[in-house]
Design an enzyme around this catalytic site. Structure first.
Site, PDB file in Angstrom:
ATOM      1  N   HIS A   1     -98.875   3.614  32.526  1.00 15.56           N
ATOM      2  CA  HIS A   1     -99.909   4.219  33.379  1.00 15.56           C
ATOM      3  C   HIS A   1     -99.647   5.721  33.388  1.00 15.56           C
ATOM      4  O   HIS A   1     -98.493   6.149  33.295  1.00 15.56           O
ATOM      5  CB  HIS A   1     -99.799   3.786  34.841  1.00 15.56           C
ATOM      6  CG  HIS A   1     -99.882   2.325  35.105  1.00 15.56           C
ATOM      7  ND1 HIS A   1     -98.818   1.492  34.976  1.00 15.56           N
ATOM      8  CD2 HIS A   1    -100.901   1.567  35.563  1.00 15.56           C
ATOM      9  CE1 HIS A   1     -99.178   0.258  35.325  1.00 15.56           C
ATOM     10  NE2 HIS A   1    -100.430   0.275  35.683  1.00 15.56           N
TER      11      HIS A   1
ATOM     12  N   ASP B   1     -96.862   6.786  35.668  1.00 12.05           N
ATOM     13  CA  ASP B   1     -95.494   6.335  35.341  1.00 12.05           C
ATOM     14  C   ASP B   1     -94.730   7.442  34.623  1.00 12.05           C
ATOM     15  O   ASP B   1     -93.513   7.552  34.758  1.00 12.05           O
ATOM     16  CB  ASP B   1     -95.490   5.144  34.362  1.00 12.05           C
ATOM     17  CG  ASP B   1     -96.315   3.984  34.833  1.00 12.05           C
ATOM     18  OD1 ASP B   1     -96.497   3.847  36.056  1.00 12.05           O
ATOM     19  OD2 ASP B   1     -96.768   3.203  33.963  1.00 12.05           O
TER      20      ASP B   1
ATOM     21  N   GLU C   1    -107.964  -6.449  32.672  1.00 15.08           N
ATOM     22  CA  GLU C   1    -106.873  -7.367  33.034  1.00 15.08           C
ATOM     23  C   GLU C   1    -107.223  -8.088  34.325  1.00 15.08           C
ATOM     24  O   GLU C   1    -107.203  -7.493  35.404  1.00 15.08           O
ATOM     25  CB  GLU C   1    -105.574  -6.568  33.191  1.00 15.08           C
ATOM     26  CG  GLU C   1    -104.369  -7.449  33.489  1.00 15.08           C
ATOM     27  CD  GLU C   1    -103.067  -6.648  33.570  1.00 15.08           C
ATOM     28  OE1 GLU C   1    -102.908  -5.655  32.821  1.00 15.08           O
ATOM     29  OE2 GLU C   1    -102.226  -7.015  34.389  1.00 15.08           O
TER      30      GLU C   1
HETATM   31  C1  XLS Z   1    -100.442  -5.500  38.260  1.00 15.17           C
HETATM   32  C2  XLS Z   1    -100.830  -5.342  36.881  1.00 15.17           C
HETATM   33  C3  XLS Z   1    -100.597  -3.971  36.286  1.00 15.17           C
HETATM   34  C4  XLS Z   1    -101.377  -3.834  35.014  1.00 15.17           C
HETATM   35  C5  XLS Z   1    -101.607  -2.436  34.572  1.00 15.17           C
HETATM   36  O1  XLS Z   1    -100.326  -6.600  38.789  1.00 15.17           O
HETATM   37  O2  XLS Z   1    -100.200  -6.323  36.122  1.00 15.17           O
HETATM   38  O3  XLS Z   1     -99.248  -3.736  36.087  1.00 15.17           O
HETATM   39  O4  XLS Z   1    -100.802  -4.547  33.973  1.00 15.17           O
HETATM   40  O5  XLS Z   1    -102.221  -1.677  35.531  1.00 15.17           O
HETATM   41 NI    NI Z   2    -100.186  -6.503  34.049  1.00 11.36          NI
HETATM   42 NI    NI Z   3     -99.244  -8.063  37.384  1.00 15.32          NI
END
Ligand code: XLS
Ligand code: NI
Ligand code: NI
Length: 437
Positions: A99, A102, A230
């Site tokens: 990210h 990060d 995601e």
């Molecule tokens: C949080 C998510 C995050 C994503 C990226 O639960 O898994 O880490 O993978 O933002």
């Molecule tokens: Ni994730």
């Molecule tokens: Ni996660």
């Protein structure tokens, strides 16, 4: 300077080794189903859990011993780049994910944040060029800062929407600079708390609006990574719009995004949604939308995302089965979205945890390959649906030659003799155990 001076590059030594810092199953160049393991697995290390997680929990202070903390935030950020690439190289992991926040401190203004990002991603680029390690995906963190309380794409405030757009634009510029293969959207705050103050349709229209701007900008910018959403059902929001693979596919199709968007599926998010990981992978596969995976595992006794390193061979085997049946995961990969437990606070645990995850996936890959070679699951399924091809009634239904009236006549005639076959599922599971052990 080395952050892990006591550890050499991790080698494959086989199951009998007593060396903790060795792979017992992951043998990068070993050929499985015609391809080296490393090409099947495309391992990525997650910057956030590995470099920024401190071991604190809602009740406890940080526990992690980390030797890269410097005198200033920027110094720490630079040290982290060094340490991160050392970890990647020692593990032989060829990809990474991050990210924006990060890698670079947010600073006191948007300009400072963007400048910090430029400086640090320049450093990352140098490291990438030196090592040949590649960016699997990057993303913008649009969930930690208080401004994103009510979402980024789905926010009630157009100024926050603009801020989110600036972060995503920068993310796409960074993706271009670093040659990112994918770009991820995880909507931790894209959801709602109560319908008493929420216009759900408006919020989802706006997320799609942002995504369309993303596609347009990527095209203009001359760098279009595979976009991935995601799914996760909840946490931090009470209800997240991208609840699971099926819900997210409905969103993607509803807004005509299927040409540019696929899914990044995470094991622990699947279980939070009440699904197995293999279910989520299968759903994605059937939509031709299996983009990449976040490899971890949850704790079935807890209701939140524990992001543990994957060590359950059965679960990983069934996931690898889906990936192999998908024809692989590229241009996605297997990203360890996983953190060491609070009690594993030593620096070396970062390596040991990844070794455990990589070895588990190597085992899962090998077992899944054997299942496929033997057509084990394929045969169970073929037998179970066998009557569709072995009986006249099955064949004529599939050929479109029947209707409700003709089938009704058939049922009246044969009703009393219609009898299901047993699936003997316990036997199937027992044979599957023979593949595992
Ligand atoms: C949080 C998510 C995050 C994503 C990226 O639960 O898994 O880490 O993978 O933002
Ligand atoms: Ni994730
Ligand atoms: Ni996660």
């Amino acid at each position: 300077m080395s952050y892990f001076p006591q550890v050499e590059k991790i080698q494959f030594e086989g199951k009998e080794t007593k060396n903790k810092f060795a792979f017992r199953h992951y043998n990068a160049d070993e050929i499985v189903l015609g391809k080296p393991m490393k090409e099947h697995l495309r391992f990525a290390v997650a910057y956030w859990h590995t470099m920024t997680q401190d071991g604190s929990d809602p009740f406890g202070m940080p526990t992690n011993e980390r030797t890269w903390i410097g005198a200033t935030e920027m110094e720490t950020a630079k040290n982290r780049v060094e340490a991160f690439f050392e970890i990647l190289e020692k593990l032989g992991a060829e990809y990474f994910c991050f990210h924006d926040i990060d890698v670079a401190p947010a600073g006191d203004s948007i300009e400072e944040f963007m400048n910090n990002l430029d400086e640090i991603t320049d450093l990352i680029k140098v490291k990438m060029d030196q090592t040949g390690i590649k960016l699997l995906w990057n993303t913008a963190n649009m969930f930690s800062h208080p401004r994103f309380n009510n979402g980024a794409g789905s926010t009630n405030d157009p100024e926050v929407f603009a801020y989110a757009a600036a972060q995503v634009k920068k993310g796409l510029d960074i993706s271009k600079k670093l040659g990112g293969a994918n770009y991820v959207f995880w909507g931790g705050r894209e959801g709602y708390e109560t319908l008493l103050n929420t216009d759900m349709k408006f919020e989802q229209d706006n997320i799609a609006r942002l995504f369309k701007m993303v596609i347009a900008y990527a095209e203009k910018n001359g760098h279009k990574p595979q976009f991935l959403i995601e799914p996760k059902p909840k946490e931090p929001s009470k209800h997240q719009y991208d609840f699971d693979a099926a819900t997210t596919m409905a969103f993607i199709q509803n807004y005509g995004l299927e040409g540019d968007f696929k899914l990044n599926l995470e094991a622990n998010h699947a279980t939070l949604a009440g699904h197995t990981f293999e279910h989520e992978l299968r759903v994605a596969r059937e939509y031709d939308a299996l983009g990449s995976i976040d490899a971890n595992q949850g704790d079935m006794l807890l209701g939140w995302d524990t992001d543990e390193f994957p060590t359950n061979v059965l679960d990983v085997t069934l996931a690898m089965y889906e990936i192999l049946q998908n024809g692989g995961i590229a241009p996605g990969g297997i990203n360890f979205d996983a953190k060491v437990r609070r009690s594993s606070f030593a620096m070396e645990d970062l390596l040991l945890a990844h070794i455990a995850g990589m070895d588990t996936f190597a085992r899962g890959l090998k077992v899944a390959a054997k299942l496929i070679e033997d057509k084990f699951i394929e045969n169970v399924i073929a037998e179970r649906y066998g009557k569709w091809s072995s009986t006249d009634i099955g064949k004529s239904i599939l050929a479109g030659e029947e209707d409700l009236e003709s089938l009704s006549t058939y049922a009246y005639k044969h009703g009393d003799t219609i009898k299901l076959e047993s699936s003997h599922i316990e036997y199937v599971k027992s044979v599957l155990n023979d593949y595992l052990f």
